[in-house]
Design an enzyme around this catalytic site. Sequence first.
Site, PDB file in Angstrom:
ATOM      1  N   TYR A 142      58.037 111.543 -62.244  1.00 41.34           N
ATOM      2  CA  TYR A 142      57.437 112.878 -62.360  1.00 41.34           C
ATOM      3  C   TYR A 142      58.484 113.938 -62.705  1.00 41.34           C
ATOM      4  O   TYR A 142      58.169 114.955 -63.298  1.00 41.34           O
ATOM      5  CB  TYR A 142      56.781 113.291 -61.031  1.00 41.34           C
ATOM      6  CG  TYR A 142      55.380 112.792 -60.810  1.00 41.34           C
ATOM      7  CD1 TYR A 142      55.086 111.440 -60.858  1.00 41.34           C
ATOM      8  CD2 TYR A 142      54.357 113.690 -60.510  1.00 41.34           C
ATOM      9  CE1 TYR A 142      53.796 110.992 -60.614  1.00 41.34           C
ATOM     10  CE2 TYR A 142      53.073 113.250 -60.277  1.00 41.34           C
ATOM     11  CZ  TYR A 142      52.796 111.900 -60.330  1.00 41.34           C
ATOM     12  OH  TYR A 142      51.517 111.463 -60.090  1.00 41.34           O
ATOM     13  N   LYS A 191      58.645  97.820 -57.464  1.00 42.65           N
ATOM     14  CA  LYS A 191      58.502  96.880 -58.585  1.00 42.65           C
ATOM     15  C   LYS A 191      59.897  96.309 -58.852  1.00 42.65           C
ATOM     16  O   LYS A 191      60.455  96.417 -59.954  1.00 42.65           O
ATOM     17  CB  LYS A 191      57.926  97.623 -59.801  1.00 42.65           C
ATOM     18  CG  LYS A 191      57.555  96.730 -60.975  1.00 42.65           C
ATOM     19  CD  LYS A 191      56.349  95.850 -60.718  1.00 42.65           C
ATOM     20  CE  LYS A 191      56.106  94.916 -61.901  1.00 42.65           C
ATOM     21  NZ  LYS A 191      55.099  93.870 -61.589  1.00 42.65           N
ATOM     22  N   ASP A 223      51.956  95.678 -57.895  1.00 42.27           N
ATOM     23  CA  ASP A 223      50.743  95.047 -58.437  1.00 42.27           C
ATOM     24  C   ASP A 223      50.034  94.247 -57.336  1.00 42.27           C
ATOM     25  O   ASP A 223      48.810  94.307 -57.189  1.00 42.27           O
ATOM     26  CB  ASP A 223      51.056  94.182 -59.669  1.00 42.27           C
ATOM     27  CG  ASP A 223      52.243  93.248 -59.492  1.00 42.27           C
ATOM     28  OD1 ASP A 223      52.951  93.356 -58.473  1.00 42.27           O
ATOM     29  OD2 ASP A 223      52.465  92.395 -60.381  1.00 42.27           O
ATOM     30  N   ASP A 247      50.939 107.935 -55.896  1.00 43.73           N
ATOM     31  CA  ASP A 247      49.827 108.661 -56.509  1.00 43.73           C
ATOM     32  C   ASP A 247      48.679 107.694 -56.787  1.00 43.73           C
ATOM     33  O   ASP A 247      47.528 107.946 -56.433  1.00 43.73           O
ATOM     34  CB  ASP A 247      50.302 109.319 -57.814  1.00 43.73           C
ATOM     35  CG  ASP A 247      49.181 110.042 -58.527  1.00 43.73           C
ATOM     36  OD1 ASP A 247      48.416 110.758 -57.847  1.00 43.73           O
ATOM     37  OD2 ASP A 247      49.052 109.879 -59.757  1.00 43.73           O
ATOM     38  N   ASP A 251      44.889 107.014 -54.435  1.00 41.95           N
ATOM     39  CA  ASP A 251      43.520 107.129 -54.973  1.00 41.95           C
ATOM     40  C   ASP A 251      42.728 105.857 -54.668  1.00 41.95           C
ATOM     41  O   ASP A 251      41.552 105.914 -54.309  1.00 41.95           O
ATOM     42  CB  ASP A 251      43.538 107.352 -56.499  1.00 41.95           C
ATOM     43  CG  ASP A 251      43.456 108.829 -56.861  1.00 41.95           C
ATOM     44  OD1 ASP A 251      44.016 109.646 -56.107  1.00 41.95           O
ATOM     45  OD2 ASP A 251      42.840 109.158 -57.903  1.00 41.95           O
TER      46      ASP A 251
HETATM   47  C1  IPM Z   1      47.852 114.303 -56.695  1.00 42.19           C
HETATM   48  C2  IPM Z   1      47.536 114.673 -58.109  1.00 42.19           C
HETATM   49  C3  IPM Z   1      48.772 115.266 -58.746  1.00 42.19           C
HETATM   50  C4  IPM Z   1      49.856 114.217 -58.728  1.00 42.19           C
HETATM   51  C5  IPM Z   1      48.577 115.807 -60.182  1.00 42.19           C
HETATM   52  C6  IPM Z   1      47.417 116.768 -60.264  1.00 42.19           C
HETATM   53  C7  IPM Z   1      49.816 116.429 -60.715  1.00 42.19           C
HETATM   54  O1  IPM Z   1      47.045 113.583 -58.816  1.00 42.19           O
HETATM   55  O2  IPM Z   1      48.213 115.192 -55.913  1.00 42.19           O
HETATM   56  O3  IPM Z   1      47.718 113.129 -56.357  1.00 42.19           O
HETATM   57  O4  IPM Z   1      49.890 113.334 -59.602  1.00 42.19           O
HETATM   58  O5  IPM Z   1      50.676 114.271 -57.821  1.00 42.19           O
HETATM   59 MN    MN Z   2      46.738 111.812 -57.602  1.00 40.68          MN
END
Ligand code: IPM
Ligand code: MN
Length: 355
Positions: A142, A191, A223, A247, A251
């Site tokens: 990032y 990884k 993975d 990240d 999710d």
């Molecule tokens: C999160 C989001 C952010 C990230 C984006 C919006 C920059 O996806 O907070 O998980 O990737 O960190």
């Molecule tokens: Mn995210």
Amino acid sequence: MNYNIALLKGDGIGPEIVDSAVRVLEEIGKKYGHVFNFTPYLIGGSALDACGVPLPQETVDGCLASDSVLLGAVGGPKWDTLPGNMRPEKALLGIRAAMELFTNLRPAKLYPALKGDCPLREDIVANGFDIMIVRELTGGIYFGERGMREAKYGEEAYDTECYSRMEIERICKVAYETAQKRNKRLVSIDKANVLDSSRLWRKIVHEMESQYPDVTVTDMLVDNAAMQLVRNPAQFDVIVTTNMFGDILSDEASQITGSIGMLPSASLGNTKRGLYEPIHGSAPDIAGKNIANPIATILSAAMMLLYSFDLKAESQAIVNAVDKVLAAGYRTADLAHGAPSLSTTEITDKIIENL
Ligand code: IPM
Ligand code: MN
């Protein structure tokens, strides 16, 4: 006590869900004798529209002068075609970096009341799961060197994954300490079969191991981790991983809890000042309709009370109120499966009634 909280409502559903969390905090203030002062600042697309930049200096200064920061969400289709450094998302990275918030705590647990919303087979989640993802937040790909160049096949773009010993050590320290306070099982995700940065990461994880003899640490390739999260999520207690892997995996972890609308997060550095935000996005498709699920933001406020202000009872009161409301069967549209549901403000009212 008096606490000064900077509010970054942001875009899309951001303002609605932050307003809900503010109402909950105000009620907590009344009940427990605290004063929360809220100061709003612009961030993301709304800042771009108002002053031409996604992260105005005034916002950075305001956050740094506050006791803690509550954020809604940023981004939306209106700003999707802007160049990378003008995108609303850049503001989020910018404020994390400016506040030096290198730790991102993302708890993912299955609420008993939401078991039916978990997309995994019943036998897989029979005993529930309760995972704390410790995501590195101010390093890695990032923030690594990036750019465009002309190469063998013409135009080329690159981003670099880079981790220093210092960055790895400080996030691993948080992860080990977090594991010590929980079930003492830490899984480090990397990884290392491909990446040098992961090999350094793995080496340092194990160098530190002897300082935390009560914690069992194991390595897992990313993975495989993506697979294990849906195969047997209960095997995880604390996960530590890089910015990008964290990240992605957070999710995935959120989806197996039933709804991404439920997951809070805390971003922390070396001070008590943190930034608290739901892990979901700005959901522009449902913005302004009063139907968004405010629970992730309300639980983020609970994390603020705990981590920034050491207000344990107050924080727990919010968590308990959310539990009760869910157990009583109240749902927002994202969790209602077409059955009648409560609006953003209605579910907030229910949570406040249960404080
Ligand atoms: C999160 C989001 C952010 C990230 C984006 C919006 C920059 O996806 O907070 O998980 O990737 O960190
Ligand atoms: Mn995210």
